[in-house]
Write an enzyme that holds these catalytic residues in place. Structure first.
Site, short mmCIF file in Angstrom:
data_model
loop_
_atom_site.label_atom_id
_atom_site.label_comp_id
_atom_site.label_asym_id
_atom_site.label_seq_id
_atom_site.Cartn_x
_atom_site.Cartn_y
_atom_site.Cartn_z
N ASP A 1 40.92 7.26 -17.95
CA ASP A 1 39.47 7.46 -18.01
C ASP A 1 39.20 8.94 -18.20
O ASP A 1 39.46 9.74 -17.29
CB ASP A 1 38.83 6.95 -16.71
CG ASP A 1 37.32 7.08 -16.72
OD1 ASP A 1 36.75 7.61 -17.70
OD2 ASP A 1 36.69 6.63 -15.73
N GLU B 1 36.90 -3.34 -10.51
CA GLU B 1 37.24 -1.93 -10.31
C GLU B 1 37.09 -1.61 -8.83
O GLU B 1 36.00 -1.77 -8.25
CB GLU B 1 36.32 -1.01 -11.13
CG GLU B 1 36.62 0.46 -10.83
CD GLU B 1 35.99 1.44 -11.78
OE1 GLU B 1 35.04 1.09 -12.49
OE2 GLU B 1 36.48 2.60 -11.81
N HIS C 1 32.01 -1.75 -14.51
CA HIS C 1 32.23 -0.48 -13.81
C HIS C 1 31.69 -0.64 -12.38
O HIS C 1 30.64 -1.23 -12.18
CB HIS C 1 31.47 0.62 -14.53
CG HIS C 1 31.48 1.95 -13.83
ND1 HIS C 1 30.44 2.39 -13.04
CD2 HIS C 1 32.43 2.91 -13.80
CE1 HIS C 1 30.76 3.59 -12.56
NE2 HIS C 1 31.95 3.94 -13.00
N ASP D 1 27.56 -1.36 -15.32
CA ASP D 1 27.58 -1.22 -13.86
C ASP D 1 26.34 -1.93 -13.33
O ASP D 1 25.22 -1.61 -13.74
CB ASP D 1 27.56 0.26 -13.48
CG ASP D 1 27.75 0.47 -11.99
OD1 ASP D 1 26.99 -0.15 -11.20
OD2 ASP D 1 28.65 1.23 -11.60
N GLU E 1 29.50 2.57 -18.68
CA GLU E 1 28.98 2.80 -17.33
C GLU E 1 27.69 3.60 -17.34
O GLU E 1 26.98 3.61 -16.33
CB GLU E 1 30.04 3.47 -16.45
CG GLU E 1 30.39 4.88 -16.85
CD GLU E 1 31.57 5.44 -16.07
OE1 GLU E 1 32.71 5.03 -16.35
OE2 GLU E 1 31.36 6.26 -15.18
N GLU F 1 39.18 4.89 -21.41
CA GLU F 1 37.77 4.80 -21.02
C GLU F 1 37.00 6.08 -21.31
O GLU F 1 37.52 7.18 -21.07
CB GLU F 1 37.72 4.48 -19.51
CG GLU F 1 36.33 4.30 -18.93
CD GLU F 1 36.42 3.74 -17.50
OE1 GLU F 1 37.33 2.93 -17.22
OE2 GLU F 1 35.59 4.13 -16.66
N LYS G 1 42.39 9.43 -13.86
CA LYS G 1 41.44 10.29 -14.55
C LYS G 1 42.19 11.27 -15.46
O LYS G 1 43.23 11.82 -15.08
CB LYS G 1 40.61 11.07 -13.54
CG LYS G 1 39.75 10.17 -12.68
CD LYS G 1 38.67 9.50 -13.50
CE LYS G 1 37.86 8.52 -12.67
NZ LYS G 1 36.69 8.00 -13.40
MG LIG Z 1 34.67 5.71 -15.82
#
Ligand SMILES: [Mg+2]
Length: 377
Positions: A194, A329, A296, A269, A246, A220, A166
């Site tokens: 991300d 993922e 996702h 997702d 997502e 991302e 992240k």
């Molecule tokens: Mg993400």
């Protein structure tokens, strides 16, 4: 065979160690599962992405449209729910709620046919998929980079061949964390970043250019998902492939992003975009446009299993002897729902995860574990 009852289950677990994405602090893990019960005793499970209370309320509101119908009429049921909620729906919580019901219906259809969902969906291209570890959030009350180095070393040692961390906390600190991550993982493990839309376009372009030497596999959600033109601009003005999707919903939401070529890698997702029924159509649109699909996944073992059935049916693109993917993922942050609520949890070995082969989603719910976390349902 008729649908007798639809029951949302809201799960809650207060975390001992809190962590942050660019804009959220995770102090509690929530989940909303959907249980669809048929008159012959067959039960199917689905899951809704996002805030659990609104999902559960919407699932209850949708239930009267579905109860009494044959659960194998999956497309007509999907269309009926969508039509009845369209005027205030189309995107957002109506689609995440509908996703949970749809996934449960595929679970039931598979159980009724004695076949895994992927076979009903046309057949699997593969029996296993490579998984990437998602983690590297900013821990509350601990040095981020020290925690990051320790966490990534764990993924490397567990056999993961790809990891995502992240960012979105600030360009300077993020660049330092990404360089540290590359050092810990070495040159051969794929690394993704991300931002959870924690940047604006100027910052995203700056960060992407600064990290050009680090062989990052994707960048991302650099900016908020509404700004499709900013995605196009970021793709054009920095070297890292851009990923997102997502928080996009339904064919129409994805059609817009695909038509404008907002991303290099599309990330629907299955628990949010409209379920298995809708995600199959979104994936085919992406394939037609030549855009890579890497779903996702965030949630319980039910979300993982549903995603694995989607990963099984994604066509190999491009066709060649050594297939590239597709990647699962596999969130690695603490979540008791990922494994505990399943009798047969999804697990990785050497960075690979097997596609479930049992009827329906191929997972069995551990009712005692579920009851420990259920606050509603
Ligand atoms: Mg993400």
């Amino acid at each position: 065979m008729r649908i007798a009852e639809i029951r949302p289950h809201v799960l809650r677990h207060d975390l001992e160690r809190h962590f942050q994405s660019a804009f959220s602090t995770f102090a509690t893990r929530w989940a909303c599962l959907v249980e669809v019960i048929c008159d012959d005793g067959t039960v199917g499970w689905g899951e809704c992405l996002g805030p659990s209370a609104p999902n559960a309320a919407l699932v209850r509101a949708m239930a009267p449209l579905v109860i009494g119908r044959d659960p194998r009429e999956i497309e007509p049921i999907w269309t009926e729910i969508y039509n009845q909620f369209r005027d205030q729906g189309q995107r957002g919580a109506t689609m995440t709620a509908q996703s949970g019901i749809d996934i449960a219906l595929w679970d039931i259809a598979g159980k009724a046919a004695g076949a895994p969902a992927h076979r009903l969906l046309g057949g699997a291209y593969r029996a296993q998929v490579p998984a990437y570890a998602t983690g590297g959030f900013r821990p509350v009350g601990r040095d981020r980079d020290e925690a990051l180095a320790e966490e990534l070393a764990g993924y490397r040692d567990a056999g993961f061949t790809a990891c995502k961390i992240k960012i979105g906390y600030g360009v300077d600190v993020d660049e330092a964390s990404i360089r540290l991550a590359r050092d810990v993982l070495g040159p051969d493990i794929a690394l993704m970043i991300d931002a959870n839309h924690g940047y604006d376009a100027i910052e995203a372009i700056e960060l992407g250019r600064r990290c050009a030497d680090l062989r990052l596999a994707w960048f991302e959600e650099p900016v908020v998902p509404e700004l499709l033109d900013a995605y196009v601009e970021i793709r054009a003005r920095q070297p890292i492939p851009v990923a997102g999707g997502e928080t996009w919903h339904g064919r129409t939401g994805f059609a817009e992003a695909i038509a404008r070529r907002a991303v290099d890698i599309l990330q629907p997702d299955v628990c949010g975009c409209g379920g298995i029924t809708e995600m199959r159509k979104i994936a085919w649109m992406a394939e037609t446009a030549g855009i890579r699909v890497t779903p996702h996944v965030w949630g319980t073992g039910v979300a993982l299993a549903a995603s694995l059935h989607m990963l099984a049916i994604l066509p190999p693109t491009p066709p060649r002897h050594a297939e590239r993917g597709p990647l699962l993922e596999f969130d690695q942050t603490y979540n008791p729902y990922r494994a505990e609520i399943l009798v047969n949890p999804v697990a990785q070995s050497g960075g690979m995860v097997a596609i479930p082969q049992g009827p329906g989603l191929g997972v069995e719910i551990n009712r005692a574990a579920l009851a420990r976390y259920t606050v509603e349902g």
